[in-house]
Enzyme design. Structure first.
Site, short mmCIF file in Angstrom:
data_model
loop_
_atom_site.label_atom_id
_atom_site.label_comp_id
_atom_site.label_asym_id
_atom_site.label_seq_id
_atom_site.Cartn_x
_atom_site.Cartn_y
_atom_site.Cartn_z
N ASN A 104 -13.21 4.98 -0.63
CA ASN A 104 -13.32 5.43 0.76
C ASN A 104 -12.87 4.38 1.77
O ASN A 104 -12.99 4.57 2.98
CB ASN A 104 -14.75 5.90 1.07
CG ASN A 104 -15.76 4.78 0.98
OD1 ASN A 104 -15.48 3.72 0.45
ND2 ASN A 104 -16.96 5.04 1.47
N CYS A 105 -12.29 3.29 1.30
CA CYS A 105 -11.81 2.21 2.17
C CYS A 105 -10.48 2.60 2.81
O CYS A 105 -9.57 3.07 2.14
CB CYS A 105 -11.64 0.94 1.33
SG CYS A 105 -10.79 -0.40 2.16
N ASP A 106 -10.35 2.39 4.11
CA ASP A 106 -9.12 2.75 4.83
C ASP A 106 -7.91 1.96 4.33
O ASP A 106 -6.80 2.49 4.23
CB ASP A 106 -9.28 2.53 6.33
CG ASP A 106 -10.20 3.56 6.96
OD1 ASP A 106 -10.39 4.65 6.37
OD2 ASP A 106 -10.73 3.29 8.05
#
Length: 115
Positions: A8-10
């Site tokens: 879920n890290c950009d």
């Protein structure tokens, strides 16, 4: 090619988008779900410094005590990274004998041009 990070890290999303857009096959290891071990971290540290690997802007870093930070930096206490994988900068990309920490499109392009 293998990418390590948190799904879920950009920054992970940007790196995946770059690799997908360039039709580059890779495996993804989510170390928040699957963990990370000291053997892998020790391998990485043969190519990059601990300072490069640690994400000092993370919430997890700010939540560590000064003593924990000292043990991690000065004593290379990798157990702290194993217990808190969000301390590791993202992504970590392994390709052949090369390792990239973080995502910069130019660095990815240069790495892939070495093939």
């Amino acid at each position: 090619m293998k990418m390590y990070g948190i799904s879920n890290c950009d920054t992970i999303k940007k790196a995946k988008k770059y690799l997908d857009a360039n039709s580059i096959d890779y495996a993804f290891h989510d170390y928040k779900k699957s963990g990370i071990d000291t053997v892998t971290l020790e391998q990485w540290l043969k190519s990059v410094s601990l300072e490069t690997l640690i994400n000092k802007r993370s919430t997890t870093w700010r939540q560590l005590t000064d003593e924990q930070k000292h043990h991690l930096i000065e004593n290379q206490n990798l157990a702290i990274l194993v217990e808190n994988p969000t301390l590791i900068k993202r992504p970590v990309l392994i390709h052949q004998q090369h390792i990239l920490v973080g995502f910069k499109e130019a660095d990815y392009q240069a790495l892939l041009e070495k093939e």
